[in-house]
Scaffold this motif. Sequence first.
Motif, PDB file in Angstrom:
ATOM      1  N   ASP A  27     -65.120 -52.261 -65.354  1.00  0.00           N
ATOM      2  CA  ASP A  27     -65.127 -53.702 -65.155  1.00  0.00           C
ATOM      3  C   ASP A  27     -63.734 -54.285 -64.970  1.00  0.00           C
ATOM      4  O   ASP A  27     -62.805 -53.970 -65.714  1.00  0.00           O
ATOM      5  N   GLY A  28     -63.625 -55.169 -63.961  1.00  0.00           N
ATOM      6  CA  GLY A  28     -62.394 -55.919 -63.747  1.00  0.00           C
ATOM      7  C   GLY A  28     -62.632 -57.412 -63.740  1.00  0.00           C
ATOM      8  O   GLY A  28     -61.867 -58.155 -63.128  1.00  0.00           O
ATOM      9  N   SER A  29     -63.677 -57.853 -64.411  1.00  0.00           N
ATOM     10  CA  SER A  29     -64.116 -59.246 -64.337  1.00  0.00           C
ATOM     11  C   SER A  29     -63.223 -60.182 -65.140  1.00  0.00           C
ATOM     12  O   SER A  29     -62.581 -59.786 -66.120  1.00  0.00           O
ATOM     13  N   ASP A  30     -63.261 -61.457 -64.716  1.00  0.00           N
ATOM     14  CA  ASP A  30     -62.677 -62.501 -65.555  1.00  0.00           C
ATOM     15  C   ASP A  30     -63.734 -63.525 -65.951  1.00  0.00           C
ATOM     16  O   ASP A  30     -63.411 -64.650 -66.368  1.00  0.00           O
ATOM     17  N   ASP A  31     -65.018 -63.127 -65.824  1.00  0.00           N
ATOM     18  CA  ASP A  31     -66.100 -63.965 -66.341  1.00  0.00           C
ATOM     19  C   ASP A  31     -66.746 -63.248 -67.531  1.00  0.00           C
ATOM     20  O   ASP A  31     -66.121 -62.414 -68.176  1.00  0.00           O
ATOM     21  N   ARG A  32     -67.994 -63.537 -67.845  1.00  0.00           N
ATOM     22  CA  ARG A  32     -68.645 -62.990 -69.037  1.00  0.00           C
ATOM     23  C   ARG A  32     -69.328 -61.642 -68.789  1.00  0.00           C
ATOM     24  O   ARG A  32     -70.020 -61.141 -69.672  1.00  0.00           O
ATOM     25  N   THR A  33     -69.130 -61.039 -67.642  1.00  0.00           N
ATOM     26  CA  THR A  33     -69.795 -59.767 -67.336  1.00  0.00           C
ATOM     27  C   THR A  33     -69.585 -58.707 -68.417  1.00  0.00           C
ATOM     28  O   THR A  33     -70.569 -58.117 -68.903  1.00  0.00           O
ATOM     29  N   PRO A  34     -68.345 -58.407 -68.845  1.00  0.00           N
ATOM     30  CA  PRO A  34     -68.183 -57.325 -69.830  1.00  0.00           C
ATOM     31  C   PRO A  34     -68.809 -57.646 -71.177  1.00  0.00           C
ATOM     32  O   PRO A  34     -69.349 -56.750 -71.844  1.00  0.00           O
ATOM     33  N   GLN A  35     -68.771 -58.903 -71.591  1.00  0.00           N
ATOM     34  CA  GLN A  35     -69.381 -59.270 -72.867  1.00  0.00           C
ATOM     35  C   GLN A  35     -70.896 -59.080 -72.824  1.00  0.00           C
ATOM     36  O   GLN A  35     -71.505 -58.567 -73.766  1.00  0.00           O
TER      37      GLN A  35
ATOM     38  N   GLY B   8     -75.580 -52.962 -74.719  1.00  0.00           N
ATOM     39  CA  GLY B   8     -75.463 -51.556 -75.057  1.00  0.00           C
ATOM     40  C   GLY B   8     -74.733 -50.695 -74.060  1.00  0.00           C
ATOM     41  O   GLY B   8     -74.643 -49.466 -74.240  1.00  0.00           O
ATOM     42  N   ALA B   9     -74.163 -51.282 -73.018  1.00  0.00           N
ATOM     43  CA  ALA B   9     -73.434 -50.492 -72.032  1.00  0.00           C
ATOM     44  C   ALA B   9     -72.047 -50.146 -72.551  1.00  0.00           C
ATOM     45  O   ALA B   9     -71.454 -50.890 -73.337  1.00  0.00           O
ATOM     46  N   ARG B  10     -71.552 -49.029 -72.094  1.00  0.00           N
ATOM     47  CA  ARG B  10     -70.149 -48.654 -72.330  1.00  0.00           C
ATOM     48  C   ARG B  10     -69.314 -49.317 -71.241  1.00  0.00           C
ATOM     49  O   ARG B  10     -69.577 -49.128 -70.053  1.00  0.00           O
ATOM     50  N   VAL B  11     -68.335 -50.131 -71.622  1.00  0.00           N
ATOM     51  CA  VAL B  11     -67.516 -50.862 -70.669  1.00  0.00           C
ATOM     52  C   VAL B  11     -66.104 -50.302 -70.677  1.00  0.00           C
ATOM     53  O   VAL B  11     -65.459 -50.221 -71.720  1.00  0.00           O
ATOM     54  N   ILE B  12     -65.641 -49.894 -69.490  1.00  0.00           N
ATOM     55  CA  ILE B  12     -64.272 -49.410 -69.306  1.00  0.00           C
ATOM     56  C   ILE B  12     -63.531 -50.489 -68.523  1.00  0.00           C
ATOM     57  O   ILE B  12     -63.853 -50.757 -67.372  1.00  0.00           O
ATOM     58  N   GLU B  13     -62.570 -51.124 -69.154  1.00  0.00           N
ATOM     59  CA  GLU B  13     -61.862 -52.217 -68.484  1.00  0.00           C
ATOM     60  C   GLU B  13     -60.770 -51.659 -67.582  1.00  0.00           C
ATOM     61  O   GLU B  13     -60.077 -50.707 -67.922  1.00  0.00           O
ATOM     62  N   GLN B  14     -60.646 -52.293 -66.411  1.00  0.00           N
ATOM     63  CA  GLN B  14     -59.719 -51.821 -65.386  1.00  0.00           C
ATOM     64  C   GLN B  14     -59.229 -53.027 -64.598  1.00  0.00           C
ATOM     65  O   GLN B  14     -60.007 -53.927 -64.286  1.00  0.00           O
ATOM     66  N   GLU B  15     -57.951 -53.045 -64.253  1.00  0.00           N
ATOM     67  CA  GLU B  15     -57.465 -54.106 -63.377  1.00  0.00           C
ATOM     68  C   GLU B  15     -58.168 -54.010 -62.026  1.00  0.00           C
ATOM     69  O   GLU B  15     -58.374 -52.899 -61.516  1.00  0.00           O
ATOM     70  N   PRO B  16     -58.560 -55.134 -61.423  1.00  0.00           N
ATOM     71  CA  PRO B  16     -59.239 -55.080 -60.124  1.00  0.00           C
ATOM     72  C   PRO B  16     -58.380 -54.404 -59.067  1.00  0.00           C
ATOM     73  O   PRO B  16     -57.259 -54.837 -58.798  1.00  0.00           O
ATOM     74  N   GLN B  17     -58.901 -53.303 -58.499  1.00  0.00           N
ATOM     75  CA  GLN B  17     -58.180 -52.554 -57.474  1.00  0.00           C
ATOM     76  C   GLN B  17     -59.068 -52.211 -56.285  1.00  0.00           C
ATOM     77  O   GLN B  17     -58.695 -51.401 -55.441  1.00  0.00           O
ATOM     78  N   GLY B  18     -60.260 -52.809 -56.252  1.00  0.00           N
ATOM     79  CA  GLY B  18     -61.158 -52.545 -55.145  1.00  0.00           C
ATOM     80  C   GLY B  18     -62.382 -51.768 -55.577  1.00  0.00           C
ATOM     81  O   GLY B  18     -62.424 -51.151 -56.645  1.00  0.00           O
ATOM     82  N   TYR B  19     -63.379 -51.773 -54.687  1.00  0.00           N
ATOM     83  CA  TYR B  19     -64.684 -51.151 -54.957  1.00  0.00           C
ATOM     84  C   TYR B  19     -64.557 -49.678 -55.323  1.00  0.00           C
ATOM     85  O   TYR B  19     -65.071 -49.219 -56.347  1.00  0.00           O
ATOM     86  N   GLY B  20     -63.882 -48.921 -54.467  1.00  0.00           N
ATOM     87  CA  GLY B  20     -63.861 -47.474 -54.652  1.00  0.00           C
ATOM     88  C   GLY B  20     -63.147 -47.035 -55.906  1.00  0.00           C
ATOM     89  O   GLY B  20     -63.558 -46.069 -56.552  1.00  0.00           O
ATOM     90  N   VAL B  21     -62.074 -47.716 -56.262  1.00  0.00           N
ATOM     91  CA  VAL B  21     -61.328 -47.352 -57.467  1.00  0.00           C
ATOM     92  C   VAL B  21     -62.217 -47.500 -58.696  1.00  0.00           C
ATOM     93  O   VAL B  21     -62.254 -46.628 -59.574  1.00  0.00           O
TER      94      VAL B  21
END
Length: 228
Positions: free
Chosen positions: A43-51, A57-70
């Motif tokens: 996830d690279g969101s700045d809205d409530r998606t990761p929360q 129950g999902a495992r969330v791996i935070e990542q700076e937005p770098q595009g779809y494929g990354v």
Amino acid sequence: MSAYTFDDVAVVMGTYNEEQAIGSVLADIDRITDGRAEVVCVDGSDDRTPQIARKMGARVIEQEPQGYGVAVEAAVLAPDRPVVVTTDCDDTYPMEYLPKFLDLINDGYDVVSGDRISMGAETMPRLNRLGNVAFARLASFLMGATVHDTTTGMRAYRREILHDIDWTENTGLSAELLIRPAMRGYKIAEVPIPYRERAGETKLDPFAGGAAIAKSIVKVALEERFRF
């Protein structure tokens, strides 16, 4: 070897500002798999998606937005489970097809790819639909084998394939994830699937994104043809 079950499945996705749809997608996965599939969101969101994803129950791996494929490459390489299913987080893909995809993996297929085009994809914007048909024809010509949908976001893979191949593309990763395994002799199945109207706004510019995907298809197919 015994057949894989949903205890052996990870469903993965890259997420970017999908708070309108992520809850519905995760609820569908949970319902269809009886809560047994692992879910991974990069996830690279700045809205409530990761929360929302974590709460469900999902495992969330935070990542700076770098595009779809990354994001999707990180997602497909993260799970330890032997079957990895990709999907998009915009509620367009039918999670009720997960049992069918798993059955085909158990039948010996290495990649099972959801084909949106053969059923008409009527909810897809016309320009996007025409582009996806063109991508499939271009890939089929270069590969020397017919494929119907090179850019679908819903596929199942045997995990070892994802780790055996070096992935290079960003915008064109969805096409690469089909073309390289197919041209290396892995067993591929395409399954016609319905495609729903997306929830939320698309982030891909149809012209710049389309050009990048076409370029990736040519690059990847030629690399595979002349790999040896």
